[in-house]
Write an enzyme that holds these catalytic residues in place. Structure first.
Site, PDB file in Angstrom:
ATOM      1  N   ALA A   1      10.435   3.118  -0.233  1.00 29.50           N
ATOM      2  CA  ALA A   1      11.905   2.556   0.110  1.00 29.50           C
ATOM      3  C   ALA A   1      12.079   1.371  -0.708  1.00 29.50           C
ATOM      4  CB  ALA A   1      12.195   2.594   1.575  1.00 29.50           C
ATOM      5  N   ALA A   2      11.033   0.414  -0.519  1.00 25.97           N
ATOM      6  CA  ALA A   2      11.034  -0.879  -1.205  1.00 25.97           C
ATOM      7  C   ALA A   2      11.243  -0.779  -2.816  1.00 25.97           C
ATOM      8  CB  ALA A   2       9.775  -1.723  -0.836  1.00 25.97           C
TER       9      ALA A   2
ATOM     10  N   ASP B   1      13.764   3.047   7.085  1.00 21.05           N
ATOM     11  CA  ASP B   1      12.829   2.348   6.027  1.00 21.05           C
ATOM     12  C   ASP B   1      13.902   1.565   5.080  1.00 21.05           C
ATOM     13  OD1 ASP B   1      10.719   3.331   7.338  1.00 21.05           O
ATOM     14  OD2 ASP B   1       9.529   4.058   5.492  1.00 21.05           O
TER      15      ASP B   1
ATOM     16  N   GLY C   1       6.473   1.623   4.194  1.00 22.66           N
ATOM     17  CA  GLY C   1       7.796   1.660   3.274  1.00 22.66           C
ATOM     18  C   GLY C   1       7.829   1.451   1.727  1.00 22.66           C
ATOM     19  N   SER C   2       6.489   1.597   1.242  1.00 15.68           N
ATOM     20  CA  SER C   2       6.450   1.468  -0.338  1.00 15.68           C
ATOM     21  C   SER C   2       7.626   2.101  -1.404  1.00 15.68           C
ATOM     22  CB  SER C   2       5.190   1.531  -0.866  1.00 15.68           C
ATOM     23  OG  SER C   2       5.114   2.970  -0.977  1.00 15.68           O
TER      24      SER C   2
ATOM     25  N   ALA D   1       1.201   4.538   3.204  1.00 14.66           N
ATOM     26  CA  ALA D   1       0.636   3.972   4.339  1.00 14.66           C
ATOM     27  C   ALA D   1       1.392   3.438   5.502  1.00 14.66           C
ATOM     28  CB  ALA D   1      -0.348   2.545   3.810  1.00 14.66           C
TER      29      ALA D   1
ATOM     30  N   PRO E   1       0.837  -1.135   0.126  1.00 14.49           N
ATOM     31  CA  PRO E   1       0.093  -0.066   0.014  1.00 14.49           C
ATOM     32  C   PRO E   1       0.786   1.184   0.046  1.00 14.49           C
ATOM     33  CG  PRO E   1      -0.652  -1.538   1.845  1.00 14.49           C
ATOM     34  CD  PRO E   1       0.666  -2.087   1.178  1.00 14.49           C
ATOM     35  N   VAL E   2       0.536   2.303  -0.679  1.00 17.02           N
ATOM     36  CA  VAL E   2       1.163   3.318  -0.935  1.00 17.02           C
ATOM     37  C   VAL E   2       0.916   4.708   0.251  1.00 17.02           C
ATOM     38  CG1 VAL E   2       1.724   5.558  -2.582  1.00 17.02           C
ATOM     39  CG2 VAL E   2       1.468   3.213  -3.424  1.00 17.02           C
TER      40      VAL E   2
HETATM   41  O1  PMV Z   1       7.547   5.744   6.239  1.00 18.45           O
HETATM   42  P1  PMV Z   1       6.534   5.755   7.395  1.00 18.45           P
HETATM   43  O2  PMV Z   1       5.322   6.241   7.229  1.00 18.45           O
HETATM   44  O3  PMV Z   1       6.863   4.463   7.951  1.00 18.45           O
HETATM   45  O4  PMV Z   1       7.226   6.903   8.294  1.00 18.45           O
HETATM   46  C1  PMV Z   1       8.830   6.661   8.623  1.00 18.45           C
HETATM   47  C2  PMV Z   1       8.808   6.942  10.198  1.00 18.45           C
HETATM   48  C3  PMV Z   1       9.162   8.086  10.955  1.00 18.45           C
HETATM   49  O5  PMV Z   1       9.725   8.037  11.679  1.00 18.45           O
HETATM   50  C4  PMV Z   1       7.732   9.040  10.840  1.00 18.45           C
HETATM   51  C5  PMV Z   1      10.034   9.014   9.870  1.00 18.45           C
HETATM   52  C6  PMV Z   1      11.401   8.608   9.636  1.00 18.45           C
HETATM   53  O6  PMV Z   1      12.133   8.964   8.900  1.00 18.45           O
HETATM   54  O7  PMV Z   1      11.823   7.692  10.497  1.00 18.45           O
END
Ligand code: PMV
Length: 317
Positions: A110-111, A152, A107-108, A104, A101-102
């Site tokens: 980064a993946a 992530d 980590g979409s 959400a 899921p985007v």
């Molecule tokens: O990518 P998300 O939505 O899982 O957010 C990352 C987690 C945060 O701590 C909010 C931001 C970060 O860079 O670590």
């Protein structure tokens, strides 16, 4: 030249989101049920330098040269070319698909970056080691929000449970007893940049209060690490509830997330919290394996648009 493909999992943050941006530890684990995939195929009849990108999930089909410099896919591709000293890429097609899921909190972005970096570097004959893959994916993460902690790209590259402190060497985590987690998607898209930016502004205007919240989250993460390593899910559930309360106090929960968290607890979860940047996206609930399907049903009844049951072990395959 044959085609090369690579996949990368999603992730959830078990403890410590947001505080991790400010130097506190956090714990994240991969979620293998949903993945991003990149396939790089040579186009022997194409002109050198012509890179075609297909990303049907986001309705993108374009040449690299037509994408803005700050496009995340373009940044990942150029990052690999630069890292390998390739000034002109051979003609190729890169196809990216993802079931994650985007926007959400899974980590979409980064993946997708990790999958592209792995597939393209292998295609070019120099598969990059994990450390370089993670570092290049981090550069792409910066486009999503200016101050990513790096959690992530790290957990997704290594695909193992990690104890993460910004700027420090990665520590993988021993999981004393498998943990069953139910993930519930609120269906509310929440770009990480907005929640992270709001927390930064709030921290700037009331730094004492926010430092206290971050410190308390840091303590929870330390206690959670011990409980995970010793295999004590009961303690972890309470710590999850405490972490959620602090995230609420920070202003990053939402009525939808709170409703799902409450529904999971009412259905017998050991603990529940939002996961990731918050405001929308996903929440997670810790449960016994037997209760997991019932909690998934309770989350669906509370309007989760998707639920995933995942088991966390030291090595997740
Ligand atoms: O990518 P998300 O939505 O899982 O957010 C990352 C987690 C945060 O701590 C909010 C931001 C970060 O860079 O670590």
């Amino acid at each position: 030249m044959p085609s090369f493909s690579a996949s990368a999992p999603a992730k959830i943050i078990l403890f410590g989101e947001h505080a991790v941006v400010y130097g506190h530890p956090a714990i994240a684990v991969p979620v293998m049920q949903v993945q991003a995939k990149a396939i790089v195929r040579a186009e022997p009849r194409g002109a050198a330098g012509k890179v075609r990108i297909q990303a049907p999930d986001i309705g993108l089909e374009a040449d690299l040269s037509d994408l803005p410099a700050a496009n995340p896919l373009a940044t990942a591709i150029r990052g690999v070319a630069e890292a390998l000293g390739v000034s002109r890429l051979p003609a190729l097609t890169l196809r990216v698909t993802s079931t994650i899921p985007v926007a959400a909190g899974m980590g979409s972005g980064a993946a997708v970056s990790v999958a592209i970096i792995r597939a393209l570097s292998a295609f070019l004959g120099h598969p990059l080691p994990a450390e370089r893959v993670s570092a290049l994916a981090y550069e792409v993460e910066k486009l999503h929000h200016g101050t990513p902690s790096g959690i992530d790209n790290t957990v997704i590259t290594y695909a193992m449970p990690v104890y993460f402190v910004r700027g420090k060497a990665i520590e993988t985590l021993h999981v004393g007893a498998p943990l069953t987690i139910v993930i519930g998607d609120s269906g509310v898209a929440s770009p990480t940049a907005i929640a992270v930016g709001d927390v930064r502004r709030a921290w700037q205007s009331d730094s004492r209060h926010y430092e206290q919240l971050f410190d308390r989250i840091g303590e929870i993460v330390q206690a959670a690490r011990q409980a995970i390593e010793k295999g004590q899910p009961d303690i972890l559930g309470g710590l999850m509830n405490d972490n959620h309360a602090l995230l609420r106090a920070m202003g990053v929960s939402s009525p939808e997330l709170d409703r799902l968290v409450e529904a999971a607890r009412a259905a017998g979860a050991l603990g529940a919290k939002l996961s990731g940047a918050g405001r929308g996206g996903n929440m997670i609930a810790l449960t016994t394996p037997e209760n997991a399907p019932g909690i998934a049903l309770a989350l669906q009844a509370a309007e989760a648009i998707q639920t995933i049951i995942t088991e966390i072990k030291t090595r997740i395959t």
